[in-house]
Enzyme design. Sequence first.
Site, short mmCIF file in Angstrom:
data_model
loop_
_atom_site.label_atom_id
_atom_site.label_comp_id
_atom_site.label_asym_id
_atom_site.label_seq_id
_atom_site.Cartn_x
_atom_site.Cartn_y
_atom_site.Cartn_z
CD GLU A 1 36.59 41.47 35.96
OE1 GLU A 1 36.75 41.52 37.20
OE2 GLU A 1 36.27 40.44 35.38
CE LYS B 1 39.53 55.15 26.90
NZ LYS B 1 40.88 55.46 27.41
N GLY C 1 38.69 48.88 35.52
CA GLY C 1 39.24 50.13 36.03
C GLY C 1 38.77 50.36 37.46
CB SER C 2 38.83 53.32 39.60
OG SER C 2 37.95 54.22 38.95
CB THR C 3 35.13 50.97 42.70
OG1 THR C 3 35.61 49.62 42.79
CG2 THR C 3 33.71 51.02 43.23
CD GLU D 1 41.92 49.48 43.96
OE1 GLU D 1 41.07 50.23 43.44
OE2 GLU D 1 42.22 48.37 43.49
N GLY E 1 33.68 52.82 37.39
CA GLY E 1 32.74 51.73 37.13
C GLY E 1 31.31 52.13 37.47
CB CYS F 1 42.02 45.38 40.56
SG CYS F 1 42.18 44.09 39.33
#
Lengths: 304, 484, 287
Positions: free
Chosen positions: B263, B189, B241-243, B394, B246, B297
């Site tokens: 990641e 996706k 993607g973002s933490t 971030e 995640g 990132c």
Amino acid sequence: MKANQINIANFRQTPVIDQVGVNERVSRLNSRSIKKTSKIAALKLALSMIDLTTLEGMDTPGKVQQLCIKAKHLNHGISDLPHVAAVCVYPSLVKIAKKELNETSINVASVATGFPSGQTNFKTRLEEVRYAICEGADEVDMVISRGKFLSGDFQLVFDEIAQTKEVCGNIHLKVILETSELSTLDNIRRASEIAMKAGADFIKTSTGKTKCGATQPISLVMLEAIKDFYQKTNKKIGMKPAGGISDSKTAIRYLVMVKEILGNEWLTPTLFRFGASSLANDLLMQITKQQSGAYQSADYFSKD
Amino acid sequence: MTNQTDFITGYSPAPESTNLIEIKERYPLFIKGKFSEPQSGKYFSTINPATEKKLSEVAVANQADVDFAVKSARNAYKNVWSKMPPKERSKYIYRIARVLQERGREFAVIESMDGGKPIRESRDIDIPLAVAHFFYYAGWADKLEYAFPGRKANGLGVAGQIIPWNFPLLMAAWKIAPALACGNTVVLKPAETTPLTAMKLAELLQDIDLPPGVVNIITGAGDTGIKIVDHPDINKIAFTGSTDVGKIIQKSLAGTQKKYTLELGGKAAHIIFDDAAINQAVEGIINGIFFNQGHVCCAGSRLYVQECVAEEVISKLKDRMDTLIIGDPLDKNTDIGAINSKMQLKKIIEITQSGKDEGGVLFQSKCTTPKSGYWFKPTLISNVAQSSRVVQEEIFGPVLAVQTFRTVDEVIEKANNTPYGLSGGVWTDKGAKIFKITKQMRAGILWANTFNKFDPTSPFGGFKESGMGREGGIHGLYPYVELS
Amino acid sequence: MNSRIDIQKTYKLYINGKFSRTESGRYFPLKDSQGKTTVNLCQASRKDFREAVKFARKAVSGWSSRTAYNRGQILYRIAETLEGRKKQFIQELNHFGITKNNATQEVEITIDRLVYYAGWADKYQALFSSVNPVASAHYNFSVPEYQGVIAIISPNDNPLLGLVSLIAPAFVGGNTIVCLASEKNPLTAITFAEVLHASDIPNGAINILTGFSSELAEHFSSHKDVNGIVYCGENLELNKSIQENASENVKRIHYYDKINWLINKGQSPYFIMDHSEIKTTWHPIGS
């Protein structure tokens, strides 16, 4: 505390250069795409920065005369053409060139100081500078003592340049580093600093007499040295890549480097020159192509 | 800028041609080798962030669509892909690499239109790296028995892969290439703001006759993503993607048998010592934070400059920032393109403002930005400390927080003083110092005297809250195999 | 006739190289195979765990920067010390219902396992490292590094062997450890702490607690200064909640389901890699 008061330049501690970083910067600058009006402007600008050069053992007054005529009349078919910045010859031919270029604003530059190797005694080299000036040279292109530099005698290299500048007085002094013999970018940076601190008006890459002339990475390092020197001293030093720059695309890439490293103020023949012989014709061909839309043949452009 | 620009005032526009590309009005879902209408019946628009104009529509995949995609991947795994001799699998992946290479410019243009990144980057970095990834992992398919000492490797089954909007095609390549090489099939996706190159990739997969169902590409927002994560017939989840997201994914995978790699975000320390090659370091800082508008990132977003050279470095940095060209992503001379989405722009503005509110001093590039579209000028914030929000969070935008330091130990402590651990950079001319620092920095990728370099042979992935697992290199095979 | 009264042993927690009682003052009794209470064990609290993590974190930089050779020697030293006290371990296992033969086998495999991992200390890096041939002028290499603090909840079967099979690979990889001993049979874990104590391991590098996973698993898995967590119990509900908590700081989670520690499959360098991160370093090649 006394030691602190004597301000001796320490040429062993010049900034280090990362070669891979320099190459990356160059290839990024080379990705600039110069099109349309900005391309024509750049081509003409490059033309105005040329030191039209002949430095052959077989040079004769006739050859130099022809070169000077070419310098004055680059092409009759294109309007609004600038003239080249200078004609660059050996000392014995300065007088011929000077006579031919009389009443133009084109300068006569002379190589001197035992060009291209510089391997004679310093007194003789200085004498040659005096001779070139006496003959009417507006600019002097000297070579540094690469052997002394490589053996670590930086002070001597500095002193020789400083004394040469003293002889030159108001005559513009271009200092040829002969970068291909200095081997590393660190050395090129160091030699650039020595030359600028010793009084060079221009720093120049090469004699054109070794197997490698100017390259973009080398020139980038020298441009950065000029920028750093300017920021410390407020003194603008000129730059002259020489040897191997023969097509318009490369010339424009150099101009992009100058523009983006040093800024527009350096985009003038008083601060940037190309040492080249065949570049002029390629620039003329490209200018014609831009104006006419058709790709050109070398047969339409004079070979002098 | 007018067309009469001379060289001194600027460069004339040099737009990459869009004549070669074809973007369809709408893209259904790519399942079982065919484009099929979504059972949701719904579509959403994808826009060009540089113009805010609509480019196309893509489908919303609902539960039934996800089920269909997973089922198609499962069948392809069982009946085709796991049975195919590895060297034949390998050749399919090589085909992808080759055709992508041939059509590179087309993909680059679409990537820049859909995501806002400068064509210089999509053309010179994103697409060539994506090609290289397929080429690299293609070669692994029939050599897996050499990769795991003492063990035999088998594919896992169906991999569900969810990728971000910052490097759309490249991330698709990072995910698909190793999965296929190890014998898995895929449900991928793309991010909702950048689905187009993935859909073009789907067309390419049809063209190269990849067996139906081996790769399925479905679109949708986070809602579709979580349906993939939670699907019971998926064996492996790969997420970039973002933490924050995640963590949600890791949580919802708790107690399941699914393998996963994450990641996630980063806040990389970029350290400049006084003995560094300063001019190249400055260029490294620029690449570190302004590459891809800072939507990276591993961006070097926390700069630490040794105090004795701070003034020099920052002044050079500002000079360099002023030469960056911001504008039309399709112009070959553009350095900084458009911010990917309105939402992201809002976030960047908000955090940058907080930096200002906390007493940070802002410097922004002199450039002017276009009227329509989403733009943010390259920004440097000084007068900040470890406690500042702009140092801790971030930002995922072209915003650099600058601090100074005095000693090696001090800077290592500051560099590691974050829950993230994706990447880091150090510039010094002293070899021993490089090894001391890169050893002690707690991050997965360390760039010494360089920054933001990527290669398919080189593993990428984080420590700590920047994720787990590696993508790229021999280590990038582990997430896609079961060892016995 | 021998009229001497035996000295009974007090089993304490092992935190930061010290044997200390739980701060909570709680204990739980352990019955022998005849159903008789023979020892009381500390029921560690979340505060004991917190202290253990604090010291484990402090020990990370020292332990991880030891040379691989030195880490191997220390693991070998643990094996040596354990070999010398073999009888005591067999007796303790036997005391709580493990047959003498099985106990002997377990202790011997445990010693061999330590020797096995001692040998890996300076070898797994070479096996799992790579020099990556990147397509640019850079030298690029990837090496395994420690993760940090690893929290381990030991299995109940093979209480000594299970504990050591989990601790050794994490420890040899440069991590420091907080470990909850087998709930049913924790004696040997604490006696093993005495072996550790005599084997030159740095203070805090391995900490061993006794207590209940039902109480402590939540803290093991939710503590944000823990980098990885290992569970191999059969409680799937607990496993799920451990993994949910672990996601709060993206812990590395390893659930070792039904691994038979007695056979060779219970040991491999891949267990070391479970507690390693791959770090990749780039540097330009130029002059």
